[in-house]
Enzyme design. Structure first.
Site: not given
Ligand code: PMP
Length: 404
Positions: A136, A188, A216, A244, A247, A276-277, A362
């Site tokens: 990782s 990000s 991103h 995602t 975004k 999950t739904t 964050t």
């Molecule tokens: N991966 C990265 C690098 C992110 O920055 C984020 C959310 N900021 C996610 C995954 C999660 O994505 P989501 O907001 O769609 O849950």
């Protein structure tokens, strides 16, 4: 036991260090993005959003809105159930085919969020592949870290964006262990982009699979919005691409794409998919419309690039330091949580500029920042207003001392 007192003590500590989360109460103004109505006292009624991850304003796009409204009218609001039990709708499968096509893969799976897709896919791969080792990148997102942790697979952290370190660490592992190299394209918070070609090469040399988070980047990079892997012509060499729809596509949900066998494997074993739904079909329909639009239109990407370049140049002209990176993310480093919060508050109150302070958790404690994400719908006047405000505050608050 006084549980509330226990909660409050920890919250007070967060407040003391300037890391207590405070949210702005905003109402997006449809069709007027990036304007939003503020419901907070002591702020202008209308503010300009400068930290949105709806990077291209697609959440307001008429085609995307129409697709969602139309699907609600035809299918109702909810999905009915989990994907396994009554919750898989035609719209989900259309979206999955669209995603597979976007990345040139055989299959795709749609999850309730990008967070869940990372968590579910990595925890499933790591736990179900016997003796798997997950390598990782040191700055991977929390959702990947949690997925790896939950898998209980052996984890090896390699230095951020350092293929040589990855090479060394892969070489030290047993040749026959299944290895998964997990990394991102655009990071990000710093906005840097991984050396993808080198990473892929190293992974291939050691027979490792590659797991790439393009959260991103999708919609934003590549001629069809397929991300940095598309832009660099590397998508077919990446084993799994995750992204995602929340975004740049302006909707909600996450996904993984890859071989048919791998998608079938994750679909069949991942608890985050099974229990999950499902998201509403209307969300899938809107996401499909957004992807289709950005596959053929580069107008939004072009306009965004121009506004990113303009903001960078104008910050440079005023001597306001920001991280130098090749992406659309412009972090102005403050390096102090209290000052970061204070600056964001003043920008909002006195200038109608909404930017959320990026503090711990964050980012780690220390590199606190204001993170600006210019989009195609920010006007030149918006940029001038932001730069003028920052210039004034930079001088007034003697921020230069904090970043020296
Ligand atoms: N991966 C990265 C690098 C992110 O920055 C984020 C959310 N900021 C996610 C995954 C999660 O994505 P989501 O907001 O769609 O849950």
């Amino acid at each position: 036991m006084d549980f509330d007192a226990m909660f409050t003590a920890q919250l007070d500590a967060l407040k003391e260090e300037g890391n207590y989360p405070i949210f702005a109460e905003l109402e997006r103004q449809c069709g007027a993005f990036p304007r939003a109505r503020s419901h907070d006292e002591d702020t202008p009624d209308q503010v300009t959003v400068w930290c949105s991850n709806d990077y291209l304003g697609m959440g307001q796009h008429p085609t995307v809105r129409e697709a969602m409204k139309d699907a609600v009218d035809r299918c109702g609001t909810g999905a009915d159930g989990t994907r396994n039990i009554s919750g898989t709708a035609h719209h989900h499968l259309v979206l999955e085919r669209e995603l597979a096509d976007l990345h040139g893969k055989e299959g795709a799976l749609f999850f309730t969020s990008g967070y869940v897709s990372n968590w579910a896919a990595l925890s499933t791969l790591g736990s179900r592949l016997p003796d798997a080792v997950i390598l990782s990148d040191a700055l991977n997102h929390a959702s990947m870290i949690e997925g790896i942790r939950h898998s209980r697979a052996k984890k090896v952290i390699w230095n951020h964006n350092d293929p040589e370190d990855l090479d060394r660490k892969l070489a030290a592992l047993p040749a026959n262990a299944p290895k998964i190299v997990a990394f991102e394209s655009v990071y990000s918070m710093d906005g840097d982009i991984s050396p993808m070609a080198e990473i892929v090469e190293v992974a291939e040399k050691h027979g490792a699979m590659t797991y790439l988070d393009e959260v991103h980047a999708v919609g934003l990079y590549g001629p069809r919005g397929g991300g940095v892997s598309e832009q660099l012509g590397l998508a077919d060499r990446i084993t799994l691409i995750e992204g995602t729809l929340g975004k740049a596509y302006g909707c909600m949900g996450g996904y993984v794409t890859g071989s048919a066998a791998m998608c079938d494997f994750i679909r069949s074993f991942a608890s985050g998919f099974i229990f999950t739904t499902a998201l509403p079909p209307a969300v899938a329909a809107a996401a499909t419309a957004s992807i289709r639009h950005l596959k053929v239109s580069s107008d939004e990407r072009r306009a965004q690039k121009a506004q990113v370049a303009q903001l960078r140049a104008k910050l440079d002209a005023q001597g306001i330091p920001h991280l130098d990176n090749p992406s659309h993310i412009i972090p102005v480093m403050i390096k102090n949580p209290v000052k970061c919060r204070m600056l964001a508050d003043i920008l909002m109150r006195d200038y109608g500029i909404y930017v959320q302070p990026i503090n711990y958790p964050t980012v780690p404690k220390g590199p606190e920042r204001l993170r600006f994400t210019p989009g195609p719908l920010h006007s030149d006047a918006d940029i001038d207003h932001l730069v003028a405000a920052l210039t004034t505050l930079w001088k007034q608050c003697a921020i230069a001392h904090a970043v020296a």
